[in-house]
Write a protein that holds these residues in place. Structure first.
Motif, short mmCIF file in Angstrom:
data_model
loop_
_atom_site.label_atom_id
_atom_site.label_comp_id
_atom_site.label_asym_id
_atom_site.label_seq_id
_atom_site.Cartn_x
_atom_site.Cartn_y
_atom_site.Cartn_z
N SER A 199 0.88 -1.10 0.06
CA SER A 199 0.09 0.04 0.10
C SER A 199 0.82 1.04 -0.05
N ILE A 200 0.75 2.14 -1.11
CA ILE A 200 1.45 3.20 -1.15
C ILE A 200 0.99 4.42 -0.20
N PHE A 201 -0.37 4.62 -0.45
CA PHE A 201 -1.25 5.66 0.38
C PHE A 201 -1.75 4.89 1.37
N PRO A 202 -1.39 5.55 2.80
CA PRO A 202 -1.92 4.76 3.78
C PRO A 202 -3.41 5.15 3.95
N GLU A 203 -3.91 4.32 4.98
CA GLU A 203 -5.54 4.89 5.26
C GLU A 203 -5.28 6.06 6.33
N GLY A 204 -6.49 6.76 6.20
CA GLY A 204 -6.66 7.81 7.38
C GLY A 204 -6.16 9.16 6.69
N ALA A 205 -5.53 10.04 7.50
CA ALA A 205 -4.95 11.44 7.00
C ALA A 205 -3.47 11.79 7.42
N ASN A 206 -2.89 12.50 6.85
CA ASN A 206 -1.50 13.06 7.36
C ASN A 206 -1.57 13.99 8.56
N ASP A 207 -0.42 14.15 9.06
CA ASP A 207 -0.35 15.02 10.00
C ASP A 207 -0.92 16.46 9.94
N LYS A 208 -1.48 16.93 8.88
CA LYS A 208 -2.05 18.10 8.70
C LYS A 208 -3.77 17.76 8.51
N GLY A 209 -3.84 16.60 8.77
CA GLY A 209 -5.56 16.51 8.61
C GLY A 209 -5.80 16.33 7.37
N GLU A 210 -5.09 16.09 6.12
CA GLU A 210 -5.65 15.76 4.95
C GLU A 210 -5.82 14.27 4.36
N PRO A 211 -6.95 13.90 3.96
CA PRO A 211 -7.03 12.47 3.93
C PRO A 211 -5.96 11.92 2.56
N PHE A 212 -5.29 10.89 2.89
CA PHE A 212 -4.21 10.13 2.08
C PHE A 212 -4.82 10.03 0.62
N GLU A 213 -6.27 9.81 0.67
CA GLU A 213 -7.10 9.43 -0.53
C GLU A 213 -7.10 10.49 -1.41
N ASN A 214 -7.07 11.59 -0.74
CA ASN A 214 -6.83 13.21 -2.00
C ASN A 214 -5.73 13.20 -2.35
N LEU A 215 -4.58 12.63 -2.20
CA LEU A 215 -3.24 12.86 -2.66
C LEU A 215 -3.03 12.03 -3.89
N ARG A 216 -4.12 11.08 -4.11
CA ARG A 216 -4.09 10.02 -5.40
C ARG A 216 -4.57 10.88 -6.65
N TRP A 217 -3.89 10.72 -7.64
CA TRP A 217 -4.18 11.29 -8.76
C TRP A 217 -5.50 11.10 -9.34
N SER A 218 -6.06 9.79 -9.33
CA SER A 218 -7.50 9.65 -9.73
C SER A 218 -8.42 10.33 -8.92
N ARG A 219 -7.97 10.87 -7.68
CA ARG A 219 -8.69 11.63 -6.83
C ARG A 219 -8.84 13.25 -7.10
N PHE A 220 -7.48 13.42 -6.94
CA PHE A 220 -7.35 15.18 -7.19
C PHE A 220 -7.66 15.54 -8.56
N LYS A 221 -7.57 14.93 -9.67
CA LYS A 221 -7.51 15.32 -11.06
C LYS A 221 -9.11 15.50 -11.30
N HIS A 222 -9.96 15.36 -10.26
CA HIS A 222 -11.25 15.77 -10.70
C HIS A 222 -11.73 17.32 -9.50
N PHE A 223 -10.68 17.65 -8.93
CA PHE A 223 -10.58 18.90 -8.18
C PHE A 223 -10.84 20.29 -8.95
N GLU A 224 -11.36 20.97 -8.55
CA GLU A 224 -11.38 22.32 -8.85
C GLU A 224 -9.91 22.87 -9.12
N ALA A 225 -9.60 23.70 -9.87
CA ALA A 225 -7.94 23.92 -10.08
C ALA A 225 -7.48 24.66 -8.93
N ARG A 226 -7.99 25.48 -8.25
CA ARG A 226 -7.39 26.04 -6.71
C ARG A 226 -7.14 25.02 -5.88
#
Length: 244
Positions: A62-89
């Motif tokens: 597993s490259i991306f752990p479950e849960g969130a990083n030390d800043k509270g951001e879910p590791f799931e949001n760090l994945r390309w397949s996830r953030f590519k759908h986000f608004e630009a900013r």
């Protein structure tokens, strides 16, 4: 060998970087490498997830752990397949503040990976550029390992070609800064010994129109101001302004 379609896609990405203010070919290939690596990490995670689901076994890697990083951001949001759908900013925030720190911390301290990735960071601050490049990269089929190698070979060839042909373009914001520092006047003669697309000449003309509007107030003034691009047969230097 790369198909014409993929070559065209790479060219479009290259031009997007230049239009967005990233004109150094080395910076372009560095940023493309980082983004392709980020996409590859997500692809590997996806393969492991499908394997575990099909075989009914726990994930072995597993490259991306479950849960969130030390800043509270879910590791799931760090994945390309996830953030590519986000608004630009929002995409820019995730990639700049979370994905790149995650990359830097991914390898063991003192390892080859850690040494080469310790300074990895997003090299531009234009959210629209990031969103555009992510979208265009996502459309390139690079499942084949040979295709990845061909893409890098093609990009390296573009760097060599740019160096040979003198095509290292100056970003527009740098041009504007330099013109404002020089503050040309209507009586100056301006010479650009390395003019490619005449960006400095055009920016200087626009500066004069803005700061010295009287230089175009009368037909005579317009004649004096008229931008003249001509060739010095000895030095091949484009110039404009009143002849000395």
């Amino acid at each position: 060998m790369l198909t014409g379609t993929i070559r065209s896609q790479i060219d479009q990405i290259w031009n997007a970087f230049w239009s967005g203010g990233v004109s150094n070919p080395l910076s372009v290939i560095e940023q493309l490498t980082f983004l392709m690596f980020i996409k590859r990490l997500d692809d590997l995670q996806t393969v492991e997830e499908r394997k575990a689901e099909d075989l009914g076994i726990p994930m072995q890697r597993s490259i991306f752990p479950e849960g969130a990083n030390d800043k509270g951001e879910p590791f799931e949001n760090l994945r390309w397949s996830r953030f590519k759908h986000f608004e630009a900013r929002e995409m820019m925030r995730i990639v700049d503040e979370h994905v790149f720190p995650f990359l830097r911390a991914l390898g063991e301290e003192g390892s080859s990976y850690g040494t080469h990735m310790k300074d990895a960071r997003l090299g531009f601050s234009n959210p629209n550029l990031l969103a555009k490049v992510v979208q265009m990269l996502d459309e390139i089929p690079m499942e084949d390992r040979d295709t990845k190698g061909d893409v890098y070979e093609y990009m390296l060839g573009k760097i060599a070609s740019a160096g040979q042909n003198g095509q290292f373009r100056t970003p527009r914001h740098i041009i504007e800064l330099m013109v404002n520092l020089m503050a040309p006047t209507p009586t100056d003669v301006i010479c650009d010994p390395a003019a490619g697309t005449s960006g400095f000449l055009v920016a200087a003309a626009e500066y004069l129109r803005t700061h010295h509007p009287k230089c175009c107030a009368t037909p005579k003034a317009v004649t004096t101001f008229t931008t003249r691009c001509f060739t010095d047969l000895t030095s091949m230097r484009p110039c404009f302004g009143s002849a000395p």
